[in-house]
Scaffold this active site. Structure first.
Site, PDB file in Angstrom:
ATOM      1  N   GLY A 270      -2.871  -7.707 -11.098  1.00  0.00           N
ATOM      2  CA  GLY A 270      -1.876  -8.761 -11.235  1.00  0.00           C
ATOM      3  C   GLY A 270      -1.206  -8.895 -12.573  1.00  0.00           C
ATOM      4  O   GLY A 270      -0.302  -9.721 -12.720  1.00  0.00           O
ATOM      5  N   GLU A 312      -7.719  -3.638  -9.594  1.00  0.00           N
ATOM      6  CA  GLU A 312      -6.762  -3.135  -8.592  1.00  0.00           C
ATOM      7  C   GLU A 312      -5.309  -3.221  -9.081  1.00  0.00           C
ATOM      8  O   GLU A 312      -4.505  -3.972  -8.541  1.00  0.00           O
ATOM      9  CB  GLU A 312      -6.917  -3.941  -7.300  1.00  0.00           C
ATOM     10  N   PRO A 313      -4.928  -2.445 -10.081  1.00  0.00           N
ATOM     11  CA  PRO A 313      -3.536  -2.461 -10.531  1.00  0.00           C
ATOM     12  C   PRO A 313      -2.629  -1.692  -9.583  1.00  0.00           C
ATOM     13  O   PRO A 313      -3.052  -0.727  -8.952  1.00  0.00           O
ATOM     14  CB  PRO A 313      -3.603  -1.771 -11.894  1.00  0.00           C
ATOM     15  N   GLY A 314      -1.395  -2.104  -9.486  1.00  0.00           N
ATOM     16  CA  GLY A 314      -0.391  -1.371  -8.718  1.00  0.00           C
ATOM     17  C   GLY A 314       0.926  -1.343  -9.462  1.00  0.00           C
ATOM     18  O   GLY A 314       1.463  -0.293  -9.798  1.00  0.00           O
ATOM     19  N   ARG A 315       1.427  -2.550  -9.749  1.00  0.00           N
ATOM     20  CA  ARG A 315       2.744  -2.679 -10.379  1.00  0.00           C
ATOM     21  C   ARG A 315       2.821  -1.942 -11.723  1.00  0.00           C
ATOM     22  O   ARG A 315       3.820  -1.273 -12.015  1.00  0.00           O
ATOM     23  CB  ARG A 315       3.043  -4.167 -10.586  1.00  0.00           C
ATOM     24  N   ARG A 367      13.306  -8.657  -3.829  1.00  0.00           N
ATOM     25  CA  ARG A 367      12.562  -9.488  -4.774  1.00  0.00           C
ATOM     26  C   ARG A 367      13.406 -10.566  -5.459  1.00  0.00           C
ATOM     27  O   ARG A 367      12.935 -11.694  -5.630  1.00  0.00           O
ATOM     28  CB  ARG A 367      11.856  -8.621  -5.816  1.00  0.00           C
ATOM     29  N   CYS A 397      25.516  -9.716   4.039  1.00  0.00           N
ATOM     30  CA  CYS A 397      26.202 -10.966   4.377  1.00  0.00           C
ATOM     31  C   CYS A 397      25.345 -12.179   4.033  1.00  0.00           C
ATOM     32  O   CYS A 397      25.014 -12.999   4.910  1.00  0.00           O
ATOM     33  CB  CYS A 397      26.578 -10.961   5.858  1.00  0.00           C
ATOM     34  N   GLU A 398      24.963 -12.297   2.783  1.00  0.00           N
ATOM     35  CA  GLU A 398      24.177 -13.422   2.278  1.00  0.00           C
ATOM     36  C   GLU A 398      24.629 -13.709   0.853  1.00  0.00           C
ATOM     37  O   GLU A 398      24.743 -12.795   0.039  1.00  0.00           O
ATOM     38  CB  GLU A 398      22.668 -13.088   2.248  1.00  0.00           C
ATOM     39  N   TYR A 427       7.201  -2.574  -5.194  1.00  0.00           N
ATOM     40  CA  TYR A 427       7.598  -3.633  -4.262  1.00  0.00           C
ATOM     41  C   TYR A 427       9.085  -3.657  -3.922  1.00  0.00           C
ATOM     42  O   TYR A 427       9.594  -4.676  -3.490  1.00  0.00           O
ATOM     43  CB  TYR A 427       7.159  -5.009  -4.800  1.00  0.00           C
TER      44      TYR A 427
END
Length: 480
Positions: A270, A312-315, A367, A397-398, A427
């Site tokens: 995290g 548990e790193p990912g980013r 994101r 279209c937003e 992500y």
């Protein structure tokens, strides 16, 4: 030129709107003598000529070096306190069969959370014994599959999972290693949707029920209790949350040690990365040293052995090595009255925000719309023109289809330019969609002057192939 009053306080007017800040961009990102953006020895223009836009680009060597750096940081920090550390790569950040192979080469384990991620890991040659399986709502089929392949550790997310995993293991005639995910109640300083340890949310077993859950696990002959697990959230810059979560888990860990073995403690991941100049991310060595100090002190105070630690790193591993390339389309300067209305600054007069549209958007990077995430963007060429405040927006279209909320780009930005958005390795592809029937972009990896496909992009034919009204295969199946 000067700062635009519409710009947020974090965004300063740049002396060079083409400069690449090393901590935000891939390690190999640079510019040629003529100003062209290069990643992995390949220019952005060459990548786009070969693969089109939008395009995810991953610096392979940077991913690999970051994986090794995290492994070394935690190995060395916990060896100093007489323990061992195991690093699990969080597959949800970005995962392909080749990424699984990279992690194995770096001696990292894998954190997976669905049958699909398990399948990709196995197809990439990963050892199932070196996987951890998360998920707040694992199906019986997923649990049975995990047990069948000898998946290393299943992380129990609720009381009911204890019995379900125990039955699956008993039916298979094996003993399944399990951890218990604990909701520590730590309120991490991050977006509400990224905080995973607050009391009122779906993950984990409350801290005050941890001992009861562990006793239930120990009562099951087909389960082997490995230890506790905590994950307080994602994209966090304040270390106090990690410290408090570790302290709370160590209290429960010490209670459980008194009644049986608890060989491991999983402290999750995290920690954040730098997306903009205003961010200030931890270095992995600092995280490892801080956690080792907390664990060592807590064990000394309680007179218990130091457990093996898992993280548990990912980013951190895949975020900065990735960029997204877009083709600029419509340019639309919008003059706004500075009268204090609609949340704009007061003071009178007008200010201009230039909307720069690109040929992707929330389908390849949700994101900003989902979390209010901020990014850094640069043109793939250099320019001496004074910078203007821009908002990079997508084609969907937003009104919330924003890629980069606020950025200074050269004032001569024009239709046809290539634009690169930094730190999109984590992500973005994982959360991509087919909104407005837009195909998900390809992912290419670059290294040593060569580019190759990791994941091919989707075409209109791919999208139509799933529509039973037009698919010949589906029509033939229906006829039978």
């Amino acid at each position: 030129m000067s700062e635009n009053p519409l710009a947020p306080p974090r965004l300063r007017y740049p002396s060079d709107a083409s400069a690449l800040t090393a901590r935000i961009w891939p390690a190999s990102a640079t510019r040629t003598d003529d100003g062209s953006l290069v990643v992995g020895g390949v220019t952005a223009a060459d990548l786009v000529e070969q693969f089109g836009t939008p395009l995810y680009v991953v610096d392979e060597r940077d991913v690999q070096s970051r994986a090794v750096r995290v492994r070394n940081a935690f190995t060395e920090a916990f060896e100093r306190i007489g323990s061992r550390a195991h690093v699990y790569y969080a597959a949800k950040a970005f995962f392909t069969t080749q990424v699984a192979a990279w992690m194995a080469e770096a001696d990292l384990r894998l954190d997976v959370c669905t049958a699909g991620e398990i399948a990709v890991a196995l197809a990439g040659g990963a050892d199932p014994a070196l996987m951890g399986f998360h998920g707040n709502d694992k199906s019986d089929a997923e649990i049975a599959r995990a047990v069948e392949i000898g998946l290393g550790t299943i992380v129990l997310d609720s009381h009911e999972e204890i019995g379900r995993v125990a039955r699956a293991a008993a039916d298979a005639g094996t003993t399944q290693r399990v951890r218990i995910r604990i909701n520590s109640g730590v309120h991490a300083s991050t977006h509400e949707y990224l905080a995973t340890a607050r009391e009122d949310q779906k993950f984990g077993i409350p801290l005050n029920e941890a001992v009861r859950a562990a006793e239930a696990v120990r009562a099951e002959p087909s389960l082997a209790f490995v230890g506790l697990h905590s994950h307080i959230g994602s994209q966090i810059f304040d270390e106090s949350g990690f410290r408090e979560a570790a302290r709370r888990l160590m209290d429960v860990h010490a209670t459980l040690v008194a009644t049986g073995p608890v060989p491991e403690l999983n402290l999750g991941g995290g920690w954040g990365i730098d997306y903009t100049e205003g961010d200030s991310a931890f270095e992995p060595e600092d995280v490892a040293d801080a956690l080792a100090a907390i664990v060592a002190e807590a064990c000394a105070e309680r007179d218990i052995p130091v457990p093996e630690i898992a993280v548990e790193p990912g980013r951190y591993i895949v975020g900065p090595p990735g960029i997204t390339l877009y083709r600029v389309g419509t340019i639309k300067p919008v003059a706004l009255e500075l009268d204090g209305s609609s949340g704009l600054p007061g003071g009178g007069g007008t200010a201009t925000r230039t909307y720069v549209s690109v040929d992707g958007g929330m389908s390849d990077n949700i994101r900003p719309a989902l979390y209010g995430a901020e990014y850094t963007a640069r043109l793939a060429r250099t320019s001496d023109e004074p910078a203007v405040l821009t908002r990079v927006v997508g084609k969907h279209c937003e009104s919330g289809d924003v890629v980069v909320q606020d950025e200074y780009l050269p004032g001569d930005v024009q239709r046809g330019d290539l634009l690169a958005v930094a730190a999109t390795g984590a992500y973005c592809w994982s959360l991509a969609s087919n909104y407005n029937h837009v195909g998900r972009p390809p992912v290419v990896t670059v290294a040593d002057g060569t580019a190759r496909i990791l994941v091919r992009g989707e075409t209109v034919d791919d999208l139509l192939a799933r529509d039973t009204g037009v698919s010949p295969v589906a029509a033939a199946g229906a006829a039978r």
